[in-house]
Design a protein around this motif. Structure first.
Motif, short mmCIF file in Angstrom:
data_model
loop_
_atom_site.label_atom_id
_atom_site.label_comp_id
_atom_site.label_asym_id
_atom_site.label_seq_id
_atom_site.Cartn_x
_atom_site.Cartn_y
_atom_site.Cartn_z
N SER A 53 40.39 67.68 -58.24
CA SER A 53 41.44 67.15 -57.37
C SER A 53 42.47 68.21 -56.99
O SER A 53 43.18 68.05 -56.00
CB SER A 53 42.15 65.98 -58.06
N GLU A 112 41.01 69.64 -53.74
CA GLU A 112 40.49 68.71 -52.74
C GLU A 112 41.59 67.75 -52.32
O GLU A 112 42.58 67.56 -53.02
CB GLU A 112 39.30 67.92 -53.32
N ALA A 113 41.39 67.15 -51.16
CA ALA A 113 42.36 66.19 -50.67
C ALA A 113 42.32 64.92 -51.54
O ALA A 113 41.27 64.51 -52.02
CB ALA A 113 42.04 65.82 -49.22
N ILE A 114 43.50 64.34 -51.74
CA ILE A 114 43.59 63.13 -52.55
C ILE A 114 43.12 61.93 -51.72
O ILE A 114 43.58 61.73 -50.59
CB ILE A 114 45.03 62.90 -53.03
N GLU A 115 42.22 61.16 -52.27
CA GLU A 115 41.75 59.94 -51.62
C GLU A 115 42.54 58.76 -52.16
O GLU A 115 42.55 58.51 -53.36
CB GLU A 115 40.25 59.74 -51.87
N ARG A 116 43.17 58.03 -51.26
CA ARG A 116 43.97 56.88 -51.67
C ARG A 116 43.13 55.61 -51.57
O ARG A 116 42.38 55.42 -50.62
CB ARG A 116 45.22 56.75 -50.80
N ALA A 117 43.29 54.74 -52.58
CA ALA A 117 42.55 53.49 -52.60
C ALA A 117 43.33 52.46 -53.39
O ALA A 117 44.14 52.81 -54.26
CB ALA A 117 41.16 53.69 -53.22
#
Length: 222
Positions: free
Chosen positions: A196, A199-204
């Motif tokens: 992380s 890499e781009a943070i994935e929001r969920a």
């Protein structure tokens, strides 16, 4: 200055501050005295203001005194008229801003040094993060195999016991299998966490209640 924008006879204060330059300025225009203090375009703009009789403010440029000492000045001026409204020239104020300019230059140098230090520190952190990610991948790979062995042995023992003889031993083996599976899941999560940083943070959306229920359900066997 006179109607032709030439300096008139300097006063005592001008002589004290500018030395021989004050005497040499008499009868000459500002752009004749300091042709390289401003760009041609800046001098054209300034001369256009003078020809139009407009006041000017904060005209800054670099000069050298009669003894060669560098000096930054800021000049402001307003047109002069006689009682009949005839244009006589300009009068105004000149300020020595050398100290301010030196301070500004020091700040510029300091900011450049600070930016360079921040960039160097950022590179160090990026390298450290890459090293940490590589270490996490290596550690996960090294731990995944022995954890798999423990899980496999527990499942093998559970099958050998058979249903009739499982009892408390079977429950302990079931707990061991679940624990090894959770350890493998934790390793994958640690790897994802290490990645992380680059890499781009994935929001969920996350169902916290469901997570809490899963944790609660895992507590009784422990």
């Amino acid at each position: 200055t006179d109607a032709e924008h030439r300096f008139v006879q300097p006063d005592d204060e001008a002589r004290r501050r500018l030395g021989d330059l004050a005497v040499a300025s008499q009868g000459r225009t500002r752009w004749e005295l300091y042709p390289h203090a401003l760009t041609e375009a800046q001098w054209r703009t300034h001369r256009a203001d003078l020809e139009a009789g407009r006041p000017f403010h904060g005209l800054e440029f670099h000069i050298a005194r009669g003894d060669g000492t560098p000096l930054w000045v800021s000049v402001s001026g307003a047109p002069r008229f006689d009682e009949a409204g005839r244009f006589l020239g300009y009068h105004g104020v000149g300020r020595d801003i050398t100290l301010r300019k030196k301070t500004e230059q020091m700040l510029i140098v300091h900011n450049r040094q600070l930016q360079s230090a921040v960039a160097a520190r950022t590179r160090e952190l990026e390298l450290a993060n890459r090293d940490l990610e590589a270490f996490a991948r290596h550690l996960a790979h090294e731990l995944r195999t022995p954890i798999g062995h423990v899980q496999g042995l527990a499942e093998l023992l559970r099958r050998r016991l058979g249903e009739p003889q499982r009892g408390e031993t079977g429950e302990l083996l079931d707990l061991q299998v679940r624990a090894t599976q959770e350890m493998l899941t934790t390793l994958e999560a640690l790897l994802a966490l290490a990645r992380s940083s680059s890499e781009a943070i994935e929001r969920a959306s996350v169902d916290l209640s469901r997570l809490a229920e899963e944790v609660i359900a895992s507590l009784p066997p422990v």
